[in-house]
Design a protein around this motif. Structure first.
Motif, PDB file in Angstrom:
ATOM      1  N   THR A   1       1.209   3.972  -3.052  1.00 35.86           N
ATOM      2  CA  THR A   1       0.511   5.329  -2.888  1.00 35.86           C
ATOM      3  C   THR A   1       1.611   6.359  -2.814  1.00 35.86           C
ATOM      4  OG1 THR A   1       0.209   4.875  -0.650  1.00 35.86           O
ATOM      5  CG2 THR A   1      -1.631   4.433  -2.188  1.00 35.86           C
TER       6      THR A   1
ATOM      7  N   TYR B   1     -10.296  -2.694  -5.684  1.00 33.44           N
ATOM      8  CA  TYR B   1     -10.067  -1.586  -4.703  1.00 33.44           C
ATOM      9  C   TYR B   1      -9.752   0.022  -5.483  1.00 33.44           C
ATOM     10  CZ  TYR B   1      -4.979  -2.553  -5.081  1.00 33.44           C
ATOM     11  OH  TYR B   1      -3.618  -2.739  -5.440  1.00 33.44           O
TER      12      TYR B   1
ATOM     13  N   THR C   1      -3.279  -8.718  -1.180  1.00 26.06           N
ATOM     14  CA  THR C   1      -3.058  -8.610   0.333  1.00 26.06           C
ATOM     15  C   THR C   1      -4.054  -8.741   1.349  1.00 26.06           C
ATOM     16  OG1 THR C   1      -3.565  -6.084   0.359  1.00 26.06           O
ATOM     17  CG2 THR C   1      -1.369  -6.533  -0.457  1.00 26.06           C
TER      18      THR C   1
ATOM     19  N   LYS D   1      -4.721  -6.750   3.487  1.00 27.42           N
ATOM     20  CA  LYS D   1      -5.485  -5.509   3.849  1.00 27.42           C
ATOM     21  C   LYS D   1      -6.790  -5.335   2.638  1.00 27.42           C
ATOM     22  CE  LYS D   1      -5.160  -0.452   3.730  1.00 27.42           C
ATOM     23  NZ  LYS D   1      -6.283  -0.046   3.069  1.00 27.42           N
ATOM     24  N   GLU D   2      -6.324  -5.592   1.415  1.00 30.45           N
ATOM     25  CA  GLU D   2      -7.159  -5.696   0.356  1.00 30.45           C
ATOM     26  C   GLU D   2      -8.357  -6.468   0.661  1.00 30.45           C
ATOM     27  OE1 GLU D   2      -7.805  -7.279  -3.929  1.00 30.45           O
ATOM     28  OE2 GLU D   2      -6.009  -7.104  -3.484  1.00 30.45           O
TER      29      GLU D   2
ATOM     30  N   HIS E   1       0.807  -1.194   0.067  1.00 31.40           N
ATOM     31  CA  HIS E   1      -0.017  -0.028  -0.144  1.00 31.40           C
ATOM     32  C   HIS E   1       0.834   1.194   0.164  1.00 31.40           C
ATOM     33  CE1 HIS E   1      -3.680   2.250   0.708  1.00 31.40           C
ATOM     34  NE2 HIS E   1      -3.155   2.979   1.398  1.00 31.40           N
ATOM     35  N   ASP E   2       1.931   1.277   0.917  1.00 34.77           N
ATOM     36  CA  ASP E   2       2.901   2.515   0.853  1.00 34.77           C
ATOM     37  C   ASP E   2       3.568   2.361  -0.325  1.00 34.77           C
ATOM     38  OD1 ASP E   2       1.767   3.187   3.459  1.00 34.77           O
ATOM     39  OD2 ASP E   2       3.527   2.084   4.629  1.00 34.77           O
TER      40      ASP E   2
END
Length: 426
Positions: A83, A182, A210, A212-213, A79-80
């Motif tokens: 983004t 997402y 992931t 998180k996803e 994610h980091d």
């Protein structure tokens, strides 16, 4: 063309090795495998002594233009990484950047024995132009992330299909690529599906990459990303599903039901700490799991021999089972299963009479490949990208004795470095 006295790993249904055989190629097809035929006039002979012939490797999920961002953003969670690092720099990319980055990747793929790939990125016409020059095979998919230009992106995909699908003697295909659930709303995913139906082509999408996803999907939709796109009808057409790391038994049953081809990307998943895809469970269900490298900014290479090796050894450790994903299965993932992913299994992925002549020769006269006990083990556990001696695609020699015939390698390296430095300084 005749390749004589070669050890052949055909990757057909028999999973056998044929020792000391001969392969005849006419135009773009394989016309005979076996004994020397006096009735076939040969213009070119390649000596296969100390060589293994096998199908070209198939990279079923990658982002080849991202080679300009190799070693640019590392040691970050997905994610980091996306983004904070990748998306901001990608916003500055130009068509020429992607052209030279893609050619750099094609050089790397040819040198490591990859003859076909499925690419998701943008400025895809530049990738198509590079593909025509390189002489290899590829599926172009314009990555679709929903924003205020969504309709223009769909139109761009339609135009890409019109201009490139079937080009290069059929070496180029175009599919539709909604990036992920997402980054795309349910309505936009449905629009992507409609376009794929209209064009009579397939879908290429990231799914359940992931934890998180998957958690976010349950919070937002009350279901997994795979169940979500299933309920939207997306999987009713041929689907290449990248990653599928956090797929549960329900997700696996859906993929089996809908003939979805999941693409395992072990190198990238390891580096981004995304986790381990349940490959053994998928294979047990009869799902032909394919292999990909992902982009070379999250891997950091496009070496499919490395992915074959990882696919075999990582799953053994994860499952605490030394027979999980054996060598032959890992090789199938990188060849015939990849052909199934790209919807090309009738033409490539195995060396059989009547199929396209997409094959590579591995030089086994190397210390790390002696002694020659088991050729299948040798390819999955010992072979290196640098062992690829010759690459043939569509019956044409693309690389011989490590020399690429179709591209100016030095110029490509120079231009890729120049564009990469310009990009960072913009």
């Amino acid at each position: 063309m005749l390749i004589k006295n070669v050890n052949l790993v055909p990757m057909d249904d028999k999973n056998e090795v044929i020792k000391n055989t001969n392969i005849y190629i006419q135009n773009d097809k394989i016309i005979h495998i076996g004994e020397i035929r006096e009735d076939i006039e040969v213009e070119r002979v390649i000596d296969g002594k100390n060589k293994i012939a096998m199908p070209g490797l198939i990279n079923s999920h990658t982002h080849i233009g991202m080679s300009l961002l190799r070693n640019f953003a590392d040691d970050l969670p997905l994610h980091d990484w996306l983004t904070k690092k990748i998306w901001p720099i990608e916003a500055k990319l130009t068509a020429k950047d992607v052209y030279w980055g893609s050619l750099l990747s094609m050089v790397e793929m040819i040198q490591s024995g990859t003859t076909a790939f499925c690419d998701m990125y943008f400025f895809m016409n530049q990738v198509g132009d590079g593909l025509e020059e390189a002489g290899i095979r590829g599926v172009l998919t314009r990555g679709l992330i929903e924003d205020e230009e969504s309709q223009a992106k769909l139109d761009e995909t339609r135009q890409l299909f019109k201009e490139y699908h079937g080009k290069g003697n059929g070496r180029i295909k175009v599919m539709v690529a909604p990036h992920s659930p997402y980054t795309c709303s349910p309505d936009f995913i449905k629009e992507s599906f409609k376009l794929a139906k209209e064009l009579n082509t397939g879908i290429h999408i990231h799914l359940s990459e992931t934890k998180k996803e998957v958690e976010d999907s349950f919070n937002l939709h009350g279901k997994s990303p795979i169940r979500h796109v299933y309920d939207l009808g997306l999987l009713d057409i041929h689907t290449i599903a990248a990653h599928c790391v956090h797929a549960d038994s329900d997700d696996i049953n859906i993929m089996k039901e809908k003939n979805v081809i999941p693409v395992n990307n072990p190198g990238s998943n390891l580096k981004l700490a995304s986790g381990f895809a349940p490959v053994a469970e998928m294979l047990k269900k009869g799902i032909p799991v394919a292999l990909g490298t992902d982009g070379s900014s999250s891997n950091n290479n496009l070496n499919m021999f490395e992915e074959v090796n990882l696919a075999a050894i990582v799953n053994k450790a994860v499952n605490l089972d030394a027979v999980s994903v054996p060598a032959i299965e890992a090789l199938r993932m990188g060849t015939i299963n990849g052909a199934k992913a790209l919807d090309w299994e009738k033409e490539i992925g195995s060396i059989e009479v009547g199929k396209k002549a997409d094959l590579i020769l591995i030089d086994t006269d190397k210390p790390h490949l002696y002694p020659h006990h088991n050729i299948i083990s040798s390819l999955a556990y010992g072979a290196q990208a640098s062992d690829v001696d010759t690459v043939i695609v569509d019956g044409k020699i693309i690389m011989e004795k490590r020399e690429i015939k179709t591209l100016d390698v030095e110029k490509i390296k120079f231009m890729a470095e120049k564009h990469a430095q310009d990009l960072i300084n913009r």
